[in-house]
Write an enzyme that holds these catalytic residues in place. Structure first.
Site, PDB file in Angstrom:
ATOM      1  N   THR A  81      -8.456 -11.131  -2.089  1.00 57.73           N
ATOM      2  CA  THR A  81      -9.022 -10.571  -3.385  1.00 57.73           C
ATOM      3  C   THR A  81      -9.533 -11.514  -4.333  1.00 57.73           C
ATOM      4  OG1 THR A  81      -8.395  -9.215  -5.344  1.00 57.73           O
ATOM      5  CG2 THR A  81      -6.664 -10.768  -4.404  1.00 57.73           C
ATOM      6  N   TYR A 103      -0.365 -10.037  -7.817  1.00 56.66           N
ATOM      7  CA  TYR A 103      -0.821  -9.402  -6.726  1.00 56.66           C
ATOM      8  C   TYR A 103      -1.771 -10.542  -6.345  1.00 56.66           C
ATOM      9  CZ  TYR A 103      -4.899  -7.058  -4.521  1.00 56.66           C
ATOM     10  OH  TYR A 103      -6.016  -6.726  -3.522  1.00 56.66           O
TER      11      TYR A 103
END
Ligand code: UDP
Length: 327
Positions: A117, A141
């Site tokens: 990501t 995350y």
């Protein structure tokens, strides 16, 4: 049959990847624990229920199908939750990925496609985000995804595991044939939340902060259509098959849109105002995440075809109107 093991194949991006794999002549084997995925999204190949942390189950599945590669999508992926429950992100995303990677190596399955990501980059002022930008994630995350990238590099050095790592920007849209689409429970992503608010399935959307240092004060993101994104994965798989070695690619279009701009495009596409209220910033959000890389285009030959904001909203809208969406 040429099997590819797809973790998270019952989820949003994984189910679209399974469709693309099938269209490309592979048979996707979905490995999913159904914690955030949906069994009725598994339409394009066999389903094996299991957890990433269950090594015995993983070994069974690798032995049964002898996949040529792994596409690893399964992960927890909510920034807000990662801030409040970081342990789950480290245990599931890092611990689970480690278990999967060890099982793949033990099975001799050495081609690995990983969904990472742009959240691994974190906040950078006026810097073009390309693959060499330092990774300074702002939340667990992003940190968990960066850690898995590190594991992949170590396992390449030790065992010859080859990986294509894709750092996604903001994925949106749905299969234009509406066979699969985006359905999270709970939903936290902007485009589906907007559509649910328009349809009256939820209260007004909250815009998370209007005091960011951007032209209209709302956060800017680079939205990429899920079908274009999974096309890149097929190209990444072929890249590995051709022996081109490990590589990192950003997947974004290079165009940034603010939350307010997304709302106004949505109004234009759906002919309906999105009910919304202005709220506080969401913890862990970066001001601006826009890809500044052309590597996927130049090296993989990736050409996004549906990644205009209007097309993404229209495809998401169509999926939400389809019978498949109802659960
Ligand atoms: N956003 C928002 N309200 C919401 C959900 C998201 O204002 O209810 C904003 C969020 O702050 C971010 C953008 O929309 O700037 C995209 O958020 P999303 O959760 O879809 O993806 P993320 O950027 O976290 O990967």
């Amino acid at each position: 049959m040429t099997y590819v093991l797809v973790t998270g194949g019952a989820g949003y991006i994984g189910s679209h990847a399974c469709k693309a794999l099938k269209q490309a002549g592979y048979t996707p084997v979905t490995y999913d624990n159904l914690v955030t995925g949906w069994q009725d999204a598994v339409k394009f190949g066999p389903f094996e229920q299991g957890d990433l942390t269950d090594r015995t189950r993983l070994d069974e599945v690798f032995a049964r199908y002898q996949p040529v590669a792994v596409m690893h999508f399964a992960a927890l992926s909510q920034v807000g939750e990662a801030m409040s429950e970081p342990g789950r992100y480290w245990a599931n995303n890092v611990g689970g990925s480690l278990c999967l990677i060890e099982a793949a190596v033990a099975a001799g399955c050495l081609d690995f496609v990983f969904s990472s990501t742009c959240a691994t980059y974190g906040e950078h002022d006026n810097v073009v985000l390309d693959e060499n930008t330092p990774q300074q994630p702002l939340n667990a995350y992003g940190a968990s995804k960066r850690a898995v990238e590190d594991i992949l590099r170590d396992f390449e050095a030790a065992y010859g595991l080859r990986s294509v790592i894709f750092r996604y920007f903001n994925v949106a849209g749905a299969d234009p044939e509406a066979e699969v689409g985006e359905f999270h429970q709970p939903e936290t992503h902007l485009v589906p939340l907007m559509i649910q608010a328009i349809k009256g399935e939820r209260a007004a959307l909250t815009v998370f902060g209007t005091d960011y240092d951007t032209p209209d004060g709302t956060c800017i993101r680079d939205y990429v259509h899920v079908c274009d994104l999974v096309d890149a994965h097929i190209l990444g798989l072929k890249w590995l098959e051709e022996g081109k070695g490990s590589r990192v690619f950003n997947l974004g279009t290079g165009s940034g849109f603010s939350v307010k701009e997304v709302l106004s495009h949505s109004r234009a596409v759906t002919n309906t105002e999105v009910p919304h209220v202005i709220g506080e910033r969401r913890a862990g959000d970066c001001t601006k995440l826009v890809s500044g890389s052309v590597r996927a285009g130049h090296e993989l030959g990736w050409e996004p075809k549906r990644s205009t904001l209007d097309q993404m909203i229209a495809d998401a809208w169509r999926w939400h109107q389809s019978g498949h969406y109802e659960r």
